[in-house]
Design an enzyme around this catalytic site. Sequence first.
Site, PDB file in Angstrom:
ATOM      1  N   SER A   1      14.347  21.776 -16.671  1.00 13.88           N
ATOM      2  CA  SER A   1      12.966  22.578 -16.655  1.00 13.88           C
ATOM      3  C   SER A   1      13.583  23.687 -17.431  1.00 13.88           C
ATOM      4  O   SER A   1      14.628  24.287 -17.360  1.00 13.88           O
ATOM      5  CB  SER A   1      12.405  22.856 -15.694  1.00 13.88           C
ATOM      6  OG  SER A   1      11.761  23.964 -15.591  1.00 13.88           O
TER       7      SER A   1
ATOM      8  N   HIS B   1       0.704  -1.021   0.042  1.00 17.04           N
ATOM      9  CA  HIS B   1      -0.047   0.071   0.004  1.00 17.04           C
ATOM     10  C   HIS B   1       0.853   1.144   0.111  1.00 17.04           C
ATOM     11  O   HIS B   1       0.395   2.391   0.369  1.00 17.04           O
ATOM     12  CB  HIS B   1      -0.958  -0.093   1.131  1.00 17.04           C
ATOM     13  CG  HIS B   1      -1.615  -1.131   1.424  1.00 17.04           C
ATOM     14  ND1 HIS B   1      -3.007  -1.575   0.949  1.00 17.04           N
ATOM     15  CD2 HIS B   1      -1.393  -2.493   2.168  1.00 17.04           C
ATOM     16  CE1 HIS B   1      -3.283  -2.617   1.195  1.00 17.04           C
ATOM     17  NE2 HIS B   1      -2.358  -3.240   1.801  1.00 17.04           N
TER      18      HIS B   1
ATOM     19  N   LYS C   1      15.488  22.039 -11.361  1.00 10.51           N
ATOM     20  CA  LYS C   1      14.888  20.543 -11.766  1.00 10.51           C
ATOM     21  C   LYS C   1      15.982  19.685 -12.296  1.00 10.51           C
ATOM     22  O   LYS C   1      16.671  20.040 -13.227  1.00 10.51           O
ATOM     23  CB  LYS C   1      13.851  21.153 -12.468  1.00 10.51           C
ATOM     24  CG  LYS C   1      12.501  21.586 -11.839  1.00 10.51           C
ATOM     25  CD  LYS C   1      11.937  20.710 -10.711  1.00 10.51           C
ATOM     26  CE  LYS C   1      10.982  19.656 -11.271  1.00 10.51           C
ATOM     27  NZ  LYS C   1       9.825  19.980 -11.881  1.00 10.51           N
TER      28      LYS C   1
ATOM     29  N   GLU D   1       8.956   8.596 -17.137  1.00  9.47           N
ATOM     30  CA  GLU D   1       7.741   9.006 -17.423  1.00  9.47           C
ATOM     31  C   GLU D   1       7.368   8.851 -18.891  1.00  9.47           C
ATOM     32  O   GLU D   1       6.277   8.306 -19.002  1.00  9.47           O
ATOM     33  CB  GLU D   1       7.598  10.534 -17.188  1.00  9.47           C
ATOM     34  CG  GLU D   1       7.988  11.139 -15.822  1.00  9.47           C
ATOM     35  CD  GLU D   1       8.105  12.496 -15.520  1.00  9.47           C
ATOM     36  OE1 GLU D   1       7.056  13.288 -16.103  1.00  9.47           O
ATOM     37  OE2 GLU D   1       9.194  12.811 -15.239  1.00  9.47           O
TER      38      GLU D   1
END
Length: 460
Positions: free
Chosen positions: A276, A155, A282, A289
């Site tokens: 970024s 979980h 970043k 992704e």
Amino acid sequence: MVLWKGRFSKELNHEVNAFNSSLSFDHRMYKQDIRGSLAHAKMLCKQSIIEEKDYEEIVEGLNAILKEIEEGTLLFDPEAEDIHMFVESELTKRYPVAGKKLHTGRSRNDQVALDLRLYAHDEILEIKKMLVNLIHTLTDLAEHNLDTIMPGYTHLQRAQPITFAHHLMAYASMFLRDIDRLEDVDKRLYVSPLGSGALATTTYPLDRPFVAEELGMYDIMYNSLDGVSDRDYAIELSSALATIMMHLSRFSEEVILWCSWEFKFIDLDDAYATGSSIMPQKKNPDIAELVRGKSARVIGDVNTLLTMMKGLPLAYNKDMQEDKEALFDAIDEVKLCLPVFTDMMATITVHKDKMRDAAARGFINATDCADYLTKKGMPFRDAYKITGELVRYCIEHGETLETLPLDVYTGYTDMFGEDVYQAISLETCLNNRAVVGGPSPKIEMENIHRINQKVSGYCD
Ligand code: ARG
């Protein structure tokens, strides 16, 4: 050149020709188309259906066409209806008599079914190699992290101590199954439909097993209607590919989490991350992704194929031309994702200290604390309850099970002794999980050997 002209009194409308044509995507099967035609022609000659001289010209012509396509000197004619028509008309241009004999006893319906099977088989071999590379990367990384303790989760809550090696090897097991699945698909896929003709075979005395053997295929298909209209293999293969993507996607999800400041279990190499355009700080896990994103379209490809097939009457229908783009896309995406994902994993930095910190918090040794009491004779449910109360005490007093004084322990039951600290140390928790399939370094190493050995068998 349109080869089926005889029946028609008009030229095909230009737009209809473009609409009908599959050349823009099926040209990639040129090698397989030529390989299939060479085997077919050899059989025609052996059966005395065509003459030796014609056969020799066909071989010469097809080999030259193959060479020229490969060298880039022969360009695909966009007017051609498909790769099969293109190769045949090119051959006929060069050898007008022999070229016109190549298609004897054959239809494009069995030809395309053969070509796609040959193509899929070749790609399975490539993809298997890529999976082997990924598994090797994972077993290497696992070997270096046999005692890198991290929390195991259920979980997404810290649950029990494992190692980074154990986590990686779970994925290695999935990719091993993926190889197995591809091999299994290949057994049903690599059989020859050639000789099925348009739908009902032919009156020529074809030697179908000879063609299959010539191509190295396992068998022939024994019903001609099925031979031309079966696309199970495309569905099975795309489904196996979607499963690979699903595995890569789950793995990517974890990589994304692990790179976040909230976890910081790993860092990606600068060459495998992006920045970024506005936020200077970043470092984004774009590869992971994108792999996760691309899994969606491969899952979509399986749906395309199933939906395309579900309403088709026997035998061939032009709808089936749509099989290629879906299958090619699934193959392309997997072949794009596997190497880049493998390289990304090969270059990660593992923050063992961060994993260890996370493992030290979250009471992941609570099960072991309960097991300690159980091994001293207390029924497990009672031990479970007392440990739960101890955890609550720790939370309320900002303690951990490791830092809790012995008198607090003995306040709950005098079965606790000094040896509890040893029993709940993360190292003990880990080393004692020495059941086959468990995370103890000794067992893990055995599993790494087992998987490496299996994988080396796949490379043959
Ligand atoms: N381009 C076609 C396909 O991909 C080849 C078979 C065409 N057969 C036919 N009878 N029109 O399915």
